[in-house]
Motif scaffolding. Structure first.
Motif, short mmCIF file in Angstrom:
data_model
loop_
_atom_site.label_atom_id
_atom_site.label_comp_id
_atom_site.label_asym_id
_atom_site.label_seq_id
_atom_site.Cartn_x
_atom_site.Cartn_y
_atom_site.Cartn_z
N HIS A 65 0.85 -1.19 0.00
CA HIS A 65 0.00 0.00 0.00
C HIS A 65 0.88 1.24 0.00
O HIS A 65 1.76 1.40 0.86
CB HIS A 65 -0.94 -0.01 1.21
CG HIS A 65 -2.01 -1.06 1.09
ND1 HIS A 65 -2.42 -1.85 2.13
CD2 HIS A 65 -2.74 -1.45 0.00
CE1 HIS A 65 -3.38 -2.68 1.69
NE2 HIS A 65 -3.58 -2.45 0.41
N GLU A 68 1.72 3.69 3.15
CA GLU A 68 2.19 3.11 4.41
C GLU A 68 3.72 3.15 4.45
O GLU A 68 4.40 2.14 4.41
CB GLU A 68 1.62 1.69 4.57
CG GLU A 68 0.09 1.72 4.61
CD GLU A 68 -0.58 0.36 4.40
OE1 GLU A 68 0.13 -0.66 4.41
OE2 GLU A 68 -1.81 0.34 4.24
N HIS A 192 2.60 -3.89 6.67
CA HIS A 192 1.69 -2.78 6.43
C HIS A 192 1.70 -1.83 7.62
O HIS A 192 2.39 -2.04 8.61
CB HIS A 192 0.26 -3.31 6.24
CG HIS A 192 0.04 -4.07 4.96
ND1 HIS A 192 -0.69 -3.59 3.92
CD2 HIS A 192 0.49 -5.29 4.58
CE1 HIS A 192 -0.70 -4.48 2.94
NE2 HIS A 192 0.01 -5.53 3.30
N SER A 193 0.89 -0.78 7.53
CA SER A 193 0.59 0.04 8.69
C SER A 193 -0.86 0.52 8.51
O SER A 193 -1.34 0.56 7.37
CB SER A 193 1.54 1.24 8.81
OG SER A 193 1.26 2.21 7.81
ZN ZN Z 1 -1.76 -1.88 4.02
#
Ligand code: ZN
Ligand code: 0X9
Length: 305
Positions: A65, A68, A192-193
Motif C-alpha cells: 500500500h 504506508e 503494512h501500517s
Molecule cells: Zn496496508
C-alpha cells in the motif's frame, strides 16, 4: 532515518549488494521480479551466507500500500541489519539458519505517487474503466478472491479488487517469484501500517486455520519480545476476527496456495494518533521493536519446528 524515494531505495539495495560481495560472511543479491504499469522495476534482495542451498527461507514484502511509508522503511532496516551488522549474535543466528528474500516496495508506482501527488494514495497506478486509476494489490491475490468480501468491484474504490485475480503486475510478480522458490519457505510476512497488529489467515472467512495455534503461539512470542523494546503493545489474531474480512489478500494466498506455514500480515505503528502519517522520528524505534519481534520469531521457529 528518513522516508526514502524509490530511486534512493534502489541505490541502497545496489550498495548493500556490492558491499556484501566485499565480505565473506554475507551475500546479498538483487533480482528484478517484475515491471509495473508505469515501467518501474520491482526489486527483490536475497540475503544469505551463500553456503547451503537447503536452508529454510523467509520472505518479506513491504510497500504493498502506497501511503504506508513505515513499511518500506522497516524492510530496509532489516536489510541493513542482515548485511551490515553481521558481528551481532542475533544476525549471526538469522543468517546461519535462514535465507532471506525481501521486497522493500512491491508497489513502487503507488509509492512514488504518494510522494509526489497524493500522500494518502493506497492502490497501484494501473488505469481502469470509467477513468479511475488503481487496483488494491492486497485484494488482487488469487486465493478465494472475491470483491464482495472486503474488496470492491468498483474501479473508483480504494479497495478495487481488480477485474480478475492476479490482473496486476505487482501481485503476479510476487506469485511468480514465490511459486518458483517456495520449497523450504517456512514464513511469509507482508508489512503494512497501521494498527499494531500481528495477523494470520484467514482474511476471507471467520473460520480458523487447522494449525492456528502454531501461528498464534509464534505471534505471541514475537509480540512479547517486541513489547520489551519500547513498550509498544500489539494485538495477535486471525485477520478477519481481529480486523475485518479482506478476500484476495496476500497472506491468505501465501498460506492457502503457496503452502507457507507461517504467513502473517504485520500492521506497524501507530494506533490512532498519526496513522499513515507516522513522523520520521518514529522510524528508528518502530524498526528496532519490530526487528526485536522478528528475531524472537526466528529463534522460536528454530525451537518449535
Ligand atoms: Zn496496508
Ligand atoms: O486492508 C488491508 O489490506 C490491510 N490493512 S491496511 O490498513 N494496511 O490496508 C489488512 C489486511 C489483513 N487481512 C485482513 N484483514 N483480512
Amino acid at each position: 532515518h528518513t522516508y526514502l524515494r524509490y530511486d534512493e531505495i534502489r541505490n541502497f539495495l545496489r550498495n548493500a549488494e556490492s558491499d556484501s560481495l566485499r565480505t565473506d560472511v554475507v551475500r546479498a543479491e538483487r533480482k528484478i521480479i517484475g515491471t509495473t504499469y508505469e515501467g518501474r522495476e520491482i526489486e527483490l534482495i536475497h540475503i544469505s551466507k551463500g553456503d547451503s542451498p537447503n536452508k529454510k527461507k523467509i520472505f518479506i514484502d513491504g510497500g504493498v500500500h502506497a501511503r504506508e511509508w513505515i513499511s518500506p522503511a522497516f524492510t530496509l532496516y532489516i536489510i541493513y541489519q542482515l548485511v551490515y551488522n553481521t558481528s551481532n549474535d542475533d544476525v549471526k543466528t538469522l543468517l546461519n539458519h535462514f535465507d532471506w528474500y525481501i521486497v522493500p516496495v512491491l508497489n513502487p508506482d503507488g509509492y512514488e505517487y504518494s510522494h509526489t501527488q497524493n500522500r494518502l494514495w493506497r492502490k497501484n497506478r494501473s488505469p481502469n474503466r470509467r477513468g479511475c486509476v488503481g487496483t488494491d494489490v492486497n485484494r488482487n491475490f488469487g486465493y478465494q478472491w472475491n470483491p464482495r468480501l472486503g474488496g470492491s468491484s468498483d474501479p473508483c474504490s480504494d479497495l478495487f479488487s481488480g477485474n480478475t485475480s492476479f490482473s496486476e503486475e505487482e501481485s503476479r510478480a510476487l506469485q511468480n517469484f514465490i511459486l518458483a522458490n517456495n520449497d523450504n519457505m517456512i514464513a511469509y510476512f507482508t508489512v503494512h501500517s497501521y494498527g499494531q497488529l500481528w495477523l494470520y489467515p484467514w482474511g476471507y472467512t471467520n473460520a480458523l486455520l487447522d494449525d492456528w495455534m502454531d501461528l498464534e503461539h509464534l505471534a505471541n512470542v514475537s509480540v512479547s519480545a517486541l513489547r520489551q523494546k519500547h513498550g509498544t503493545q500489539y494485538t495477535v489474531g486471525s485477520s478477519t476476527r481481529v480486523l475485518y474480512s479482506a478476500a484476495g489478500n496476500s497472506h491468505d494466498w501465501a498460506k492457502g496456495e503457496a503452502g507457507i506455514k507461517y504467513s502473517y500480515t504485520l500492521e506497524l505503528r501507530d494506533k490512532e494518533q498519526y496513522g499513515f502519517l507516522l513522523p520520521e522520528d518514529q522510524i528508528k524505534p518502530t524498526s528496532e521493536e519490530t526487528w526485536t519481534g522478528l528475531v524472537a520469531f526466528s529463534k522460536a521457529l528454530l525451537l518449535y519446528e
